[in-house]
Design a protein around this motif. Structure first.
Motif, PDB file in Angstrom:
ATOM      1  N   PRO A   1       0.829  -1.218   0.000  1.00 39.19           N
ATOM      2  CA  PRO A   1       0.000   0.000   0.000  1.00 39.19           C
ATOM      3  C   PRO A   1       0.858   1.260   0.000  1.00 39.19           C
ATOM      4  O   PRO A   1       1.822   1.362   0.756  1.00 39.19           O
TER       5      PRO A   1
ATOM      6  N   LYS B   1       2.104   5.058   0.581  1.00 42.82           N
ATOM      7  CA  LYS B   1       2.043   5.983   1.720  1.00 42.82           C
ATOM      8  C   LYS B   1       1.881   7.405   1.191  1.00 42.82           C
ATOM      9  O   LYS B   1       2.711   7.862   0.384  1.00 42.82           O
TER      10      LYS B   1
ATOM     11  N   ASP C   1      -9.170   8.244   1.521  1.00 48.69           N
ATOM     12  CA  ASP C   1      -8.319   7.107   1.148  1.00 48.69           C
ATOM     13  C   ASP C   1      -8.868   6.364  -0.059  1.00 48.69           C
ATOM     14  O   ASP C   1      -8.112   5.939  -0.939  1.00 48.69           O
TER      15      ASP C   1
ATOM     16  N   SER D   1      -7.029   6.020  -3.629  1.00 47.13           N
ATOM     17  CA  SER D   1      -6.758   4.653  -4.111  1.00 47.13           C
ATOM     18  C   SER D   1      -7.354   4.413  -5.492  1.00 47.13           C
ATOM     19  O   SER D   1      -6.804   3.636  -6.279  1.00 47.13           O
TER      20      SER D   1
ATOM     21  N   PRO E   1      -4.313   0.078  -2.734  1.00 47.09           N
ATOM     22  CA  PRO E   1      -4.650   0.611  -1.401  1.00 47.09           C
ATOM     23  C   PRO E   1      -3.607   1.606  -0.925  1.00 47.09           C
ATOM     24  O   PRO E   1      -2.423   1.517  -1.269  1.00 47.09           O
TER      25      PRO E   1
ATOM     26  N   LYS F   1      -2.369   4.485   2.474  1.00 49.20           N
ATOM     27  CA  LYS F   1      -2.404   4.837   3.887  1.00 49.20           C
ATOM     28  C   LYS F   1      -1.965   6.289   4.018  1.00 49.20           C
ATOM     29  O   LYS F   1      -0.924   6.677   3.473  1.00 49.20           O
TER      30      LYS F   1
ATOM     31  N   PHE G   1      -0.719   9.796   5.830  1.00 48.57           N
ATOM     32  CA  PHE G   1       0.197  10.229   6.881  1.00 48.57           C
ATOM     33  C   PHE G   1       0.214  11.756   6.942  1.00 48.57           C
ATOM     34  O   PHE G   1      -0.118  12.437   5.974  1.00 48.57           O
TER      35      PHE G   1
ATOM     36  N   LEU H   1      -4.986  10.932  11.223  1.00 51.32           N
ATOM     37  CA  LEU H   1      -4.054  10.302  10.278  1.00 51.32           C
ATOM     38  C   LEU H   1      -2.848   9.735  11.015  1.00 51.32           C
ATOM     39  O   LEU H   1      -2.529  10.138  12.141  1.00 51.32           O
ATOM     40  N   ALA H   2      -2.174   8.798  10.341  1.00 48.33           N
ATOM     41  CA  ALA H   2      -0.970   8.194  10.929  1.00 48.33           C
ATOM     42  C   ALA H   2       0.154   9.216  10.964  1.00 48.33           C
ATOM     43  O   ALA H   2       0.349   9.965  10.001  1.00 48.33           O
TER      44      ALA H   2
END
Length: 281
Positions: free
Chosen positions: A25, A27, A47, A51, A57, A59, A61, A87-88
């Motif tokens: 996936p 980033k 997301d 995608s 997929p 992710k 950040f 978010l991460a």
């Protein structure tokens, strides 16, 4: 999504995956401008929208400096601040808060070792990151998201990297020279050993000849099996006629023919018309 746009995005994603080893996936490193644009234009969930562009997929950040910058903007960006907190977090080693532009450039570095896609609405930041070889850029226009095509500098860097891979490095040259030296020394030793082997072979051959003269059990010739002639291919031969079937004689055939003819002939009866008798008779 239009077909031309989809093909363009696929080509750019394939470029970064093949040349710079990006893997799903993916980033996505987002700044505050991109998050705010997604919320105001109702591009949610973010997301899934990204995608769909990348075909894989993703992710999302962000960094602590971006969150601090959104917090300093006040009540106008409270929604985007809440989204950014969800978010991460990307690794940001800044003790003091920096601007989002400086923070993202420090996180990306010179080679983008973390393989981030940068999503931003800041045109100056995107121009600055186009000079970095392995940084794909994402931006939005109203309700649509776009992935920028690789810049000429990024394409040129990829070509030069491929040429360097094809050429031999200094370490490999040294290894090749050492291997050639070793092979040459081994060949010289092998030639001397081969001469010794020839001499021993001649001695053994003379001993075998003497043993053959004295009628000993030593056999100086190798015995091979003789090839015997094989039979014909049974599939190519005709089948044999069975002997049990007796040949039909001419007399029997004539009798059979006469019996068939006699059966076929039918007797024809002649029917005469009866004359009616008169009443006077």
């Amino acid at each position: 999504m239009k077909l031309k746009k989809q093909k363009r995005h696929r080509r750019s994603v394939a470029f970064f995956t093949t040349c710079y080893n990006f893997r799903a996936p993916f980033k996505i490193l987002c700044d505050g401008t991109f998050i705010h644009h997604l919320l105001t234009n109702h591009i949610t969930p973010a997301d899934t929208a990204i995608s769909n562009i990348l075909g894989a997929p993703v992710k999302l950040f962000t960094t602590r400096c971006v969150i601090a910058e959104l917090k300093s903007l006040g009540a106008a960006c409270t929604d985007s601040l809440n989204v950014a907190r969800d978010l991460a977090p990307a690794r940001c080693d800044h003790e003091k808060r920096k601007s989002a532009v400086d923070c993202l450039t420090d996180v990306i570095g010179e080679k983008n070792s973390e393989h981030f896609f940068v999503a931003s609405q800041d045109a100056d930041l995107r121009k600055q990151l186009q000079e970095v070889p392995a940084v794909p850029l994402i931006y939005a226009l109203r309700n649509a998201l776009f992935l920028e095509t690789p810049s000429p500098s990024q394409q040129q860097f990829a070509k030069s990297a491929e040429e360097e891979r094809s050429h031999v490095s200094e370490l490999e040259l040294k290894m090749l020279l050492n291997m050639t030296k070793r092979s040459s020394t081994e060949d010289e030793a092998g030639d001397s050993a081969q001469a010794d082997d020839v001499s021993t072979y001649n001695i053994i051959k003379d001993l075998k000849k003497d043993a053959a003269r004295r009628n000993t059990d030593v056999n100086d010739r190798v015995q091979f099996k003789r090839k015997r002639a094989k039979g014909p291919n049974p599939l190519s031969c005709k089948k044999k006629k069975k002997e049990n079937q007796k040949p039909v004689t001419k007399q029997e055939s004539n009798e059979n023919a006469e019996s068939i003819r006699s059966r076929s002939k039918k007797r024809k009866r002649s029917r005469k018309q009866k004359i009616p008798t008169s009443a006077t008779d």
